[in-house]
Design a protein around this motif. Structure first.
Motif, PDB file in Angstrom:
ATOM      1  N   TRP A 108     -23.893 -64.073  66.051  1.00  0.00           N
ATOM      2  CA  TRP A 108     -24.545 -62.813  65.671  1.00  0.00           C
ATOM      3  C   TRP A 108     -24.118 -62.307  64.293  1.00  0.00           C
ATOM      4  O   TRP A 108     -24.974 -62.081  63.427  1.00  0.00           O
ATOM      5  CB  TRP A 108     -24.289 -61.753  66.750  1.00  0.00           C
ATOM      6  N   PRO A 109     -22.834 -62.078  64.021  1.00  0.00           N
ATOM      7  CA  PRO A 109     -22.473 -61.517  62.704  1.00  0.00           C
ATOM      8  C   PRO A 109     -22.803 -62.461  61.553  1.00  0.00           C
ATOM      9  O   PRO A 109     -23.165 -62.006  60.463  1.00  0.00           O
ATOM     10  CB  PRO A 109     -20.963 -61.273  62.826  1.00  0.00           C
ATOM     11  N   ALA A 110     -22.688 -63.783  61.779  1.00  0.00           N
ATOM     12  CA  ALA A 110     -22.978 -64.732  60.704  1.00  0.00           C
ATOM     13  C   ALA A 110     -24.468 -64.744  60.375  1.00  0.00           C
ATOM     14  O   ALA A 110     -24.857 -64.774  59.202  1.00  0.00           O
ATOM     15  CB  ALA A 110     -22.507 -66.126  61.098  1.00  0.00           C
ATOM     16  N   ALA A 111     -25.327 -64.709  61.403  1.00  0.00           N
ATOM     17  CA  ALA A 111     -26.772 -64.699  61.168  1.00  0.00           C
ATOM     18  C   ALA A 111     -27.200 -63.399  60.497  1.00  0.00           C
ATOM     19  O   ALA A 111     -28.026 -63.402  59.563  1.00  0.00           O
ATOM     20  CB  ALA A 111     -27.512 -64.887  62.490  1.00  0.00           C
ATOM     21  N   ARG A 112     -26.655 -62.279  60.945  1.00  0.00           N
ATOM     22  CA  ARG A 112     -26.999 -60.985  60.347  1.00  0.00           C
ATOM     23  C   ARG A 112     -26.563 -60.942  58.881  1.00  0.00           C
ATOM     24  O   ARG A 112     -27.301 -60.463  58.017  1.00  0.00           O
ATOM     25  CB  ARG A 112     -26.333 -59.866  61.146  1.00  0.00           C
TER      26      ARG A 112
END
Length: 366
Positions: free
Chosen positions: A114-118
Motif C-alpha cells: 500500500w504505501p509503496a504504490a501510493r
C-alpha cells in the motif's frame, strides 16, 4: 584368392611399419596431441588499421583461471574447472494476464504494498483524491498529461484528455501475497462530467502500461526498503479471498474469488501441500481424483522397472483395498470458483469428510 593375397600384403606392410618412429611414438604422425597446448606461446595481439571501428567480443566460454602452467615440463593433471557464478534473483513483482484482464502479483502483504504504490503515484505527479487503506483502494484526481511526470506520460501514451486511476490492492490467494489492479477512466479536457467506474478496463493499453511502470517502481522501492501501513495491516472490509461455507443443501463449499485457471493451479498445489494423493485429474471437467488413504506422491516415488520389481512396501492390491477415493471438483459460479468434494459425479461426499478436506485446502491456501 587375389583379394586374400591383397589383404595379406596390407597386413605385412602395416606390421613392418609399426616400429617406425615417423608413424608412431611421441614424434610420430599418430602421436598423442593431448598435451600440445602446454607448449603454446602467446602472440602479440592483432592490430586493427587506424580509423576502423571494432565491436568488443565477449568470450562465449570463458577460460577458468586455474589452468595448467604453460612452462611445465612433465605430464600435468588438469584440475576440474571452477563453476561460473550465476546470480539470478526472481522478482517479487510479476505481471499477470488472463484474457483482457491484467494485474500485478506481489510477494508482499497488502500493508507493505500500500504505501509503496501510493508513493509511486505521488512521486509521478498524481493527486490522490480518495483513499481507503482498510479496503486497499485509492483513486487519483482528474488530471491531464501536462500535470504528471512527462516521462511517465510519454510511456503511458496519454492523450490530451483527462484521466484518473483507481488502484485496488487485495490479499492474494496465497498467504503473504497481494494482487494489484488498476482501472482508468477518461473524459474530454475541461469536462465536468462524472464518468462512472467500470468493472473491466476500457483502455487496456493504458492500464497495462501503467501496471508495467508500477511494477518497476515497486521493485525499486523494495530494493530500498519500504514501510508498512498500519491501517492497511488491519483486517480488510472486503470479503476474504478464500472462505468455507455451505450451499443451499447444506453441503460444505470452499469459495475462491478467482477465475478457473488460477483456482485450478492453486487447488492442485494445496492438495500436494495438504499431503493428499492425486491419482488422476481432468482439467476439462475441473476434477482432481484423490485418494485420502495415501499421502501425496513425491518425485522420489517415480521409480524405474527394477526398482518397482524389487520394491518394498504395500502392493497395488493393498493400496486398492484400503483406498478412499473422492473427487475434488472446481466449478465457476458468477465469476468465482467453488470447490466441492464428491464421491462421484452423482453422489456428494459425506459432510464430515468433505469439510475435513476443504478445511485442509483452505489452510494451505493461506
Amino acid at each position: 584368392m587375389k583379394r586374400l593375397a591383397g589383404f595379406s600384403t596390407l597386413a605385412v606392410i602395416i606390421a613392418s611399419t609399426s616400429g617406425c618412429g615417423w608413424l608412431w611414438g611421441d614424434d610420430g604422425y599418430f602421436r598423442d596431441r593431448g598435451n600440445d597446448y602446454l607448449g603454446a606461446r602467446q602472440t602479440a595481439p592483432m592490430q586493427v588499421p587506424p580509423g576502423s571501428q571494432v565491436r568488443p567480443v565477449e568470450p562465449l566460454l570463458p577460460i577458468p583461471r586455474n589452468v595448467a602452467d604453460s612452462h611445465a615440463s612433465s605430464d600435468y593433471e588438469i584440475p576440474r574447472p571452477q563453476r561460473l557464478q550465476v546470480a539470478a534473483e526472481a522478482s517479487e513483482f510479476s505481471l499477470q494476464r488472463s484474457g483482457d484482464s491484467r494485474w500485478l502479483i506481489a510477494m508482499r502483504t497488502p500493508s507493505q504494498v500500500w504505501p509503496a504504490a501510493r508513493q509511486f503515484f505521488i512521486d509521478n505527479g498524481f493527486e490522490i483524491a480518495e483513499e481507503r487503506p482498510q479496503t486497499g483502494e485509492f483513486v487519483t484526481a482528474w488530471q491531464t498529461r501536462e500535470q504528471i511526470d512527462s516521462t511517465l506520460a510519454r510511456s503511458l501514451g496519454m492523450r490530451n484528455d483527462e484521466s484518473r486511476f483507481r488502484v485496488r490492492i487485495e490479499p492474494g490467494v496465497q498467504s503473504n501475497t497481494s494482487e494489484i489492479f488498476v482501472v482508468s477512466a477518461q473524459r474530454p479536457a475541461g469536462s465536468t462530467a462524472d464518468v462512472a467506474w467500470t468493472d473491466r478496463s476500457v483502455n487496456t493499453s493504458l492500464d497495462a502500461a501503467l501496471l508495467d511502470e508500477l511494477r518497476t517502481g515497486l521493485a525499486r522501492s523494495s530494493e530500498q526498503g519500504g514501510s508498512v501501513s498500519l491501517l492497511a495491516e488491519r483486517d480488510f472490509d472486503a470479503p476474504g479471498r478464500v472462505s468455507l461455507g455451505e450451499d443451499g443443501n447444506g453441503n460444505p463449499v470452499l469459495q475462491l474469488e478467482s477465475d478457473f485457471d488460477r483456482a485450478w493451479s492453486r487447488i492442485g498445489r494445496a492438495l500436494e501441500a495438504a499431503d493428499i494423493r492425486i491419482d488422476d485429474l481432468d482439467r476439462s471437467l475441473g476434477v482432481y481424483y484423490v485418494n485420502l488413504a495415501e499421502g501425496a506422491q513425491r518425485p522420489e516415488e517415480s521409480r524405474g522397472f527394477f526398482s518397482r520389481l524389487f520394491r518394498r512396501g504395500p502392493s497395488q492390491e493393498d493400496i486398492d483395498a484400503r483406498a478412499e477415493r473422492y473427487q475434488v471438483r472446481i466449478t465457476t459460479v458468477s465469476g468465482s470458483a467453488q470447490v466441492t468434494v464428491e464421491r462421484n459425479i452423482n453422489t456428494v461426499a459425506p459432510s464430515d469428510i468433505a469439510r475435513r478436506v476443504l478445511t485442509q485446502l483452505q489452510d494451505n491456501l493461506g
